[in-house]
Design a protein around this motif. Sequence first.
Motif, PDB file in Angstrom:
ATOM      1  N   MET A 368      64.624  17.760  49.197  1.00  0.00           N
ATOM      2  CA  MET A 368      64.270  18.850  50.098  1.00  0.00           C
ATOM      3  C   MET A 368      63.457  18.334  51.288  1.00  0.00           C
ATOM      4  O   MET A 368      63.756  18.665  52.451  1.00  0.00           O
ATOM      5  N   LYS A 369      62.438  17.515  51.031  1.00  0.00           N
ATOM      6  CA  LYS A 369      61.620  16.980  52.127  1.00  0.00           C
ATOM      7  C   LYS A 369      62.474  16.132  53.064  1.00  0.00           C
ATOM      8  O   LYS A 369      62.385  16.261  54.295  1.00  0.00           O
ATOM      9  N   GLU A 370      63.318  15.282  52.499  1.00  0.00           N
ATOM     10  CA  GLU A 370      64.166  14.409  53.307  1.00  0.00           C
ATOM     11  C   GLU A 370      65.104  15.218  54.196  1.00  0.00           C
ATOM     12  O   GLU A 370      65.294  14.900  55.376  1.00  0.00           O
ATOM     13  N   TYR A 371      65.673  16.296  53.652  1.00  0.00           N
ATOM     14  CA  TYR A 371      66.620  17.092  54.434  1.00  0.00           C
ATOM     15  C   TYR A 371      65.903  17.891  55.515  1.00  0.00           C
ATOM     16  O   TYR A 371      66.381  17.973  56.661  1.00  0.00           O
ATOM     17  N   MET A 372      64.749  18.480  55.168  1.00  0.00           N
ATOM     18  CA  MET A 372      64.001  19.233  56.174  1.00  0.00           C
ATOM     19  C   MET A 372      63.542  18.305  57.299  1.00  0.00           C
ATOM     20  O   MET A 372      63.561  18.675  58.481  1.00  0.00           O
TER      21      MET A 372
END
Length: 468
Positions: A368-372
């Motif tokens: 999630m952090k990587e995609y955001m």
Amino acid sequence: MKGKYTIAVAILAHQLGADAFAPSPSTGKITARVASSLFVSSTPTTDTKDDWSRPDLQGSSLVEDTLQQMESDVEFQELTKKIAKIGVDGMTKEERAKRRRALDEIGVPNFLQFVAENKEDNDDDNTSTNDADASSSPVKTRTKQLYRSEPTILQLNIGLYCNQACNHCHVESSPLRKEETMSANVAARCLELLQNTPSIDTLDLTGGAPELNAQFRFLVKLAREWANENNRKLTIIDRCNLTVLMEPNQADLVEFLKDNQVNVVASLPCYGEDNVDAQRGRGVFQRSVAALKMLNGAGYGTVEHPELELTLVYNPSGPFLPPSQASLEVDYKRELMENFGIQFNGLLTITNMPIKRFADFLAKEGKMKEYMELLVNNYNAQTVGGLMCLNTVSVGWDGSLYDCDFNQQLGMGIVGESQTNNESTKKQKLDVFDIASLTDLEKYSVRTDNHCFGCTAGSGSSCQGATA
């Protein structure tokens, strides 16, 4: 009101002719990351292009196979149990918190503040005291609000029932969603709002599989007859999963679409069988190709019939941005023609939004952090003017009003005062019975949240494809 199709006539016509209209639904910093070779051209499993027509599939349903795959899908079963435990609203709040946590970790403020701080130089309106007149930008720096323009697209999600259960689906449609379906009364009211809003030039029907909803043919037929009768130019779009053309009682669907001048926007996330089936379910690719050949046979997507538009839709199979829409279209046209003899008019690329099933996938994979961060680092200020929430009104199956289809799935309804109930002046979530025209919504700012970064990354994303 000009034209004979008022709400009362629409309801009566539907009740009298329902059977004729439709059958019932039986790195450090993450930069732009797109796959340079997203597709591996798989060798067709049939010997000739004609073999892909598959007349043996016509009238056979994909529903039972989809249900079996859902039953054996461990992740789907876990998600179902979680929804039963905390509810859909609980899931929505949880995924929102995960997105916010990811943005906090990389030091990113809320969406509108970020947009205001990263505006294009020629859109600076800080010196203005009047937000409405400050500039052509829909985002006003002083109030940090996003303002809509005149509505041109009316998008109706007429039901969540679908013969497929795609793993990227932000609507979370499946054969289990039988109850969330638009009523005749709501459908008729939508037709009346269409008539009352001269600026609307596009009626966009989506779902689920909209064609399996009892209101689909009702909406298409009456909207087209009314538009023709009043000499009003109206584009009608059917957002089609393709496999629905093979379902029982749908043998006449292609001719119905053709007779009513409906443009088909069809999902096909790849031109290779393995990739499509992995994302959309076993057997979907062969049915999709067969459906495309049926559409071509009726003239859709062909040079001989430019009025019958066939547009394909690509969305990534993982946590990366779509490649260039124009270059990918060239690849699609080459591969589909060479391998299957298929023609189409254009391709739309749509970014996967970090909500619902895709958000669950990101959370499980710890991405999630990587995609955001990917979305934020690829923010493109030029996409803001093309955001679909500015000129689109999205209507849910129950008649609730939203700024876009994504807000709809998150329950972020348009909040305002009812224009039709004189006794109620307090602000509330609005539905189609609270307004007299879709232009009544122009005075309300657009509701935004942290998922909106998905629409402003790279070339931008909307239901109409790239925006910059």
